[in-house]
Write a protein that holds these residues in place. Sequence first.
Motif, PDB file in Angstrom:
ATOM      1  N   SER A 144       0.856  -1.198   0.000  1.00 13.64           N
ATOM      2  CA  SER A 144       0.000   0.000   0.000  1.00 13.64           C
ATOM      3  C   SER A 144       0.886   1.239   0.000  1.00 13.64           C
ATOM      4  CB  SER A 144      -0.857  -0.004   1.260  1.00 13.64           C
ATOM      5  OG  SER A 144      -1.514   1.233   1.424  1.00 13.64           O
ATOM      6  N   ILE A 145       0.299   2.361  -0.418  1.00 12.13           N
ATOM      7  CA  ILE A 145       0.978   3.644  -0.231  1.00 12.13           C
ATOM      8  C   ILE A 145       1.256   3.838   1.271  1.00 12.13           C
ATOM      9  CG2 ILE A 145      -1.223   4.933  -0.110  1.00 12.13           C
ATOM     10  CD1 ILE A 145       2.013   6.251  -1.697  1.00 12.13           C
ATOM     11  N   ALA A 146       0.445   3.182   2.099  1.00  7.65           N
ATOM     12  CA  ALA A 146       0.644   3.244   3.555  1.00  7.65           C
ATOM     13  C   ALA A 146       1.898   2.488   4.000  1.00  7.65           C
ATOM     14  CB  ALA A 146      -0.585   2.694   4.279  1.00  7.65           C
ATOM     15  N   TYR A 151       0.807   8.207   7.793  1.00  9.40           N
ATOM     16  CA  TYR A 151      -0.137   9.335   7.808  1.00  9.40           C
ATOM     17  C   TYR A 151      -0.880   9.387   9.134  1.00  9.40           C
ATOM     18  CZ  TYR A 151      -3.294   5.691   5.836  1.00  9.40           C
ATOM     19  OH  TYR A 151      -3.988   4.540   5.587  1.00  9.40           O
ATOM     20  N   TYR A 157      -2.189   0.602  10.827  1.00 14.30           N
ATOM     21  CA  TYR A 157      -2.330   0.161   9.428  1.00 14.30           C
ATOM     22  C   TYR A 157      -1.039   0.452   8.660  1.00 14.30           C
ATOM     23  CZ  TYR A 157      -3.917  -0.552   4.689  1.00 14.30           C
ATOM     24  OH  TYR A 157      -4.017  -1.002   3.400  1.00 14.30           O
ATOM     25  N   ALA A 187      -0.717   0.257  -3.648  1.00 16.99           N
ATOM     26  CA  ALA A 187      -1.752   1.120  -4.226  1.00 16.99           C
ATOM     27  C   ALA A 187      -2.186   2.209  -3.261  1.00 16.99           C
ATOM     28  CB  ALA A 187      -2.952   0.273  -4.629  1.00 16.99           C
ATOM     29  N   GLY A 188      -2.622   3.287  -3.845  1.00 17.98           N
ATOM     30  CA  GLY A 188      -3.262   4.364  -3.083  1.00 17.98           C
ATOM     31  C   GLY A 188      -4.750   4.105  -3.012  1.00 17.98           C
ATOM     32  N   PHE A 194     -12.861  -1.870   0.978  1.00 17.63           N
ATOM     33  CA  PHE A 194     -11.828  -1.517   1.956  1.00 17.63           C
ATOM     34  C   PHE A 194     -12.293  -0.446   2.955  1.00 17.63           C
ATOM     35  CE2 PHE A 194      -8.248   1.242   3.136  1.00 17.63           C
ATOM     36  CZ  PHE A 194      -7.354   0.340   3.670  1.00 17.63           C
ATOM     37  N   ARG A 198     -13.056  -0.486   6.896  1.00 16.65           N
ATOM     38  CA  ARG A 198     -12.259   0.365   7.782  1.00 16.65           C
ATOM     39  C   ARG A 198     -13.160   1.208   8.708  1.00 16.65           C
ATOM     40  NH1 ARG A 198      -7.313   4.230   5.820  1.00 16.65           N
ATOM     41  NH2 ARG A 198      -6.017   3.290   7.398  1.00 16.65           N
TER      42      ARG A 198
HETATM   43  C1  8X3 Z   1      -5.066   1.584   1.265  1.00 14.56           C
HETATM   44  C2  8X3 Z   1      -4.620   2.938   0.866  1.00 14.56           C
HETATM   45  O1  8X3 Z   1      -4.288   5.366   1.547  1.00 14.56           O
HETATM   46  O2  8X3 Z   1      -6.062   4.144   2.677  1.00 14.56           O
HETATM   47  O3  8X3 Z   1      -4.035   0.712   1.467  1.00 14.56           O
HETATM   48  O4  8X3 Z   1      -3.774   3.712   3.196  1.00 14.56           O
HETATM   49  S1  8X3 Z   1      -4.698   4.066   2.134  1.00 14.56           S
END
Ligand code: 8X3
Length: 255
Positions: A144-146, A151, A157, A187-188, A194, A198
């Motif tokens: 992930s971008i994470a 952030y 996460y 991915a972003g 998802f 969440r």
């Molecule tokens: C999901 C993308 O930006 O919600 O992995 O972390 S983000």
Amino acid sequence: MESLKGKIVFITGASSGIGKSCAYAFAAKGANLVISARREKIVEEVAKDIREKFGVKVYTIKLDVRNREEITKAVSALPDEWKGIDILINNAGLARGMDKFYDDDPNGWDEMIDTNVKGLLFVTHAILPGMIERKFGHIINIGSIAGREAYPKGAVYCATKHAVDAITRSLRMDTIDKNILVSTIDAGMVETNFSNIRFGDPEKAKNVYKGLTPLTGDDIADAVVFCASRPAHVNIAEITLLAARQASATISYRE
Ligand code: 8X3
């Protein structure tokens, strides 16, 4: 380009989202699939549809990647014709909640760490020895971008996805003499279930993608197929995909 025809691709979390898109994308290239998810009925429906549409072979497994014993049993019980897994797509993963660390619910931490990190480790650990023995394998992790940025309100996460990145890089080093490729696709904003999972609130989930066009599971599956089908001398170490109007995990342009 390497052909994916007849290759065996094992996908976790294949009942929906990116995992399901990957199942269709690899089947469209003629690969045979082992698809797994917790929701047995749904994964069986996906399998039936894929067999009908693409005429490939599909084997289903009910699997909770958090359960090490279940994984070991499922992998060792694979019929002989399914044992030769060529490509593993570690897709199963989730986010729970988005709050400042001190307001966050630790139950969600267990779930994220157990699924995103330990689940990926357990599944890989069960499948990798066969790849080493057969002197071929490609492990593709869905990061992930994470995993590239931290952030606010995402400590755990982001930590799990940074772990996926670290595991990807270490594993590539550990298997460098074994003809095993290890890649991560990060991915972003991808609109799947998802954000519903969440936030547990469809309204909040919709807002994540408001005013821009997010990526789809199929966009990510395209990148996974690309990564899996390079010539034998090429390894795609990582691909980061963002929505066109997304500059980083936290900066997007919305109209
Ligand atoms: C999901 C993308 O930006 O919600 O992995 O972390 S983000």
